[in-house]
Design a protein around this motif. Structure first.
Motif, PDB file in Angstrom:
ATOM      1  N   THR A  63       0.895  -1.188  -0.014  1.00 13.62           N
ATOM      2  CA  THR A  63       0.003  -0.099   0.024  1.00 13.62           C
ATOM      3  C   THR A  63       1.063   1.246   0.071  1.00 13.62           C
ATOM      4  O   THR A  63       2.091   1.218   0.166  1.00 13.62           O
ATOM      5  CB  THR A  63      -0.956   0.040   1.314  1.00 13.62           C
ATOM      6  OG1 THR A  63      -1.758   0.898   1.196  1.00 13.62           O
ATOM      7  CG2 THR A  63      -0.407   0.201   2.493  1.00 13.62           C
ATOM      8  N   ASN A  66      -1.325   7.313   3.294  1.00 10.20           N
ATOM      9  CA  ASN A  66      -1.438   8.893   3.211  1.00 10.20           C
ATOM     10  C   ASN A  66      -0.530   9.845   3.272  1.00 10.20           C
ATOM     11  O   ASN A  66      -0.385  10.867   2.911  1.00 10.20           O
ATOM     12  CB  ASN A  66      -2.804   9.193   3.801  1.00 10.20           C
ATOM     13  CG  ASN A  66      -4.055   8.386   3.258  1.00 10.20           C
ATOM     14  OD1 ASN A  66      -4.204   7.852   2.193  1.00 10.20           O
ATOM     15  ND2 ASN A  66      -4.936   8.270   4.217  1.00 10.20           N
ATOM     16  N   SER A 102      -7.741  -5.110  -5.672  1.00 12.02           N
ATOM     17  CA  SER A 102      -7.769  -3.642  -4.680  1.00 12.02           C
ATOM     18  C   SER A 102      -8.788  -3.865  -3.476  1.00 12.02           C
ATOM     19  O   SER A 102      -9.835  -4.312  -3.541  1.00 12.02           O
ATOM     20  CB  SER A 102      -8.340  -2.566  -5.642  1.00 12.02           C
ATOM     21  OG  SER A 102      -9.561  -2.778  -5.886  1.00 12.02           O
ATOM     22  N   GLU A 103      -8.230  -3.337  -2.373  1.00 13.45           N
ATOM     23  CA  GLU A 103      -9.096  -3.417  -1.109  1.00 13.45           C
ATOM     24  C   GLU A 103      -9.027  -1.878  -0.676  1.00 13.45           C
ATOM     25  O   GLU A 103      -8.370  -1.025  -0.887  1.00 13.45           O
ATOM     26  CB  GLU A 103      -8.527  -4.218  -0.080  1.00 13.45           C
ATOM     27  CG  GLU A 103      -8.309  -5.739  -0.392  1.00 13.45           C
ATOM     28  CD  GLU A 103      -9.625  -6.500  -0.265  1.00 13.45           C
ATOM     29  OE1 GLU A 103     -10.628  -5.912   0.374  1.00 13.45           O
ATOM     30  OE2 GLU A 103      -9.624  -7.380  -1.032  1.00 13.45           O
ATOM     31  N   GLY A 104     -10.114  -1.618  -0.014  1.00 18.07           N
ATOM     32  CA  GLY A 104     -10.263  -0.278   0.735  1.00 18.07           C
ATOM     33  C   GLY A 104     -10.740   0.662  -0.305  1.00 18.07           C
ATOM     34  O   GLY A 104     -11.557   0.398  -1.310  1.00 18.07           O
ATOM     35  N   ASN A 105     -10.120   1.996  -0.374  1.00 22.15           N
ATOM     36  CA  ASN A 105     -10.929   3.117  -1.018  1.00 22.15           C
ATOM     37  C   ASN A 105     -10.285   3.075  -2.399  1.00 22.15           C
ATOM     38  O   ASN A 105      -9.105   3.772  -2.763  1.00 22.15           O
ATOM     39  CB  ASN A 105     -10.597   4.266  -0.274  1.00 22.15           C
ATOM     40  CG  ASN A 105     -11.347   5.296  -1.058  1.00 22.15           C
ATOM     41  OD1 ASN A 105     -11.904   5.406  -1.908  1.00 22.15           O
ATOM     42  ND2 ASN A 105     -11.618   6.518  -0.372  1.00 22.15           N
ATOM     43  N   VAL A 106     -10.894   2.517  -3.517  1.00 25.69           N
ATOM     44  CA  VAL A 106     -10.107   2.570  -4.766  1.00 25.69           C
ATOM     45  C   VAL A 106      -9.914   3.855  -5.414  1.00 25.69           C
ATOM     46  O   VAL A 106      -9.093   3.975  -6.244  1.00 25.69           O
ATOM     47  CB  VAL A 106     -11.139   1.586  -5.547  1.00 25.69           C
ATOM     48  CG1 VAL A 106     -10.569   1.356  -6.890  1.00 25.69           C
ATOM     49  CG2 VAL A 106     -11.206  -0.025  -5.168  1.00 25.69           C
ATOM     50  N   SER A 107     -10.930   4.741  -4.987  1.00 24.47           N
ATOM     51  CA  SER A 107     -10.588   5.987  -5.688  1.00 24.47           C
ATOM     52  C   SER A 107      -9.452   6.764  -5.328  1.00 24.47           C
ATOM     53  O   SER A 107      -9.055   7.634  -5.907  1.00 24.47           O
ATOM     54  CB  SER A 107     -11.791   6.864  -5.196  1.00 24.47           C
ATOM     55  OG  SER A 107     -11.946   7.303  -3.813  1.00 24.47           O
ATOM     56  N   LYS A 108      -8.897   6.236  -4.139  1.00 21.60           N
ATOM     57  CA  LYS A 108      -7.535   6.841  -3.507  1.00 21.60           C
ATOM     58  C   LYS A 108      -6.306   6.303  -4.554  1.00 21.60           C
ATOM     59  O   LYS A 108      -5.243   6.493  -4.372  1.00 21.60           O
ATOM     60  CB  LYS A 108      -7.582   6.424  -2.196  1.00 21.60           C
ATOM     61  CG  LYS A 108      -8.510   7.177  -1.278  1.00 21.60           C
ATOM     62  CD  LYS A 108      -7.987   8.582  -1.373  1.00 21.60           C
ATOM     63  CE  LYS A 108      -9.157   9.199  -0.302  1.00 21.60           C
ATOM     64  NZ  LYS A 108      -8.859  10.623  -0.017  1.00 21.60           N
ATOM     65  N   LYS A 114      -3.973   2.879 -11.318  1.00 18.63           N
ATOM     66  CA  LYS A 114      -5.280   2.393 -11.491  1.00 18.63           C
ATOM     67  C   LYS A 114      -5.361   1.379 -12.585  1.00 18.63           C
ATOM     68  O   LYS A 114      -6.147   0.277 -12.526  1.00 18.63           O
ATOM     69  CB  LYS A 114      -6.126   3.430 -11.746  1.00 18.63           C
ATOM     70  CG  LYS A 114      -6.604   3.925 -10.497  1.00 18.63           C
ATOM     71  CD  LYS A 114      -7.845   5.060 -10.649  1.00 18.63           C
ATOM     72  CE  LYS A 114      -8.144   5.810  -9.400  1.00 18.63           C
ATOM     73  NZ  LYS A 114      -9.011   6.719  -9.288  1.00 18.63           N
TER      74      LYS A 114
END
Length: 117
Positions: A63, A66, A102-108, A114
């Motif tokens: 990952t 942030n 993909s896990e979690g917030n794919v938009s991030k 991508k």
């Protein structure tokens, strides 16, 4: 004195240390999602709260936090890990081929990654 005859560890740990190892059959090595239902048949109970833990495939993840101070470098690293050369390097160290999900917030997920997911 001070010698070990055997130890349970991940294959990549043995390879990194130049130790001999045996590979367990896929049916019991927790490394093949195809056997997920079979792995669940084994379990243990945590003493503290009596929670039952069922067997499940073991996955390693990557990952980009942030708080990454070098986002471009982090993206380059993930791109390398997902490349043919990166995958070959991981496999040479005893890790299974990469299965992209993909896990979690794919938009991030950064735009440059991508297309890989």
């Amino acid at each position: 004195m001070g010698q070990v005859d055997a130890v349970a560890s991940y294959k990549h740990e043995a390879i990194a240390r130049g130790l001999p190892y045996i590979t367990l059959p896929k049916e019991i090595n927790l490394g093949d999602p195809v056997f997920s239902d079979f792995y669940k048949r084994a379990n243990y109970t945590l003493e503290a709260d009596q929670k039952i833990i069922n067997g499940a495939p073991v996955f390693f993840s990557v990952t980009i936090p942030n708080t990454a101070k070098n986002l471009d470098g982090a993206i380059s690293f993930v791109n390398f890990i997902l490349s043919k050369n990166g995958s070959q390097l991981l496999e040479s160290q005893g890790l299974n081929p990469i299965n992209l999900t993909s896990e979690g917030n794919v938009s991030k997920i950064p735009l440059s990654l991508k297309g890989l997911v």
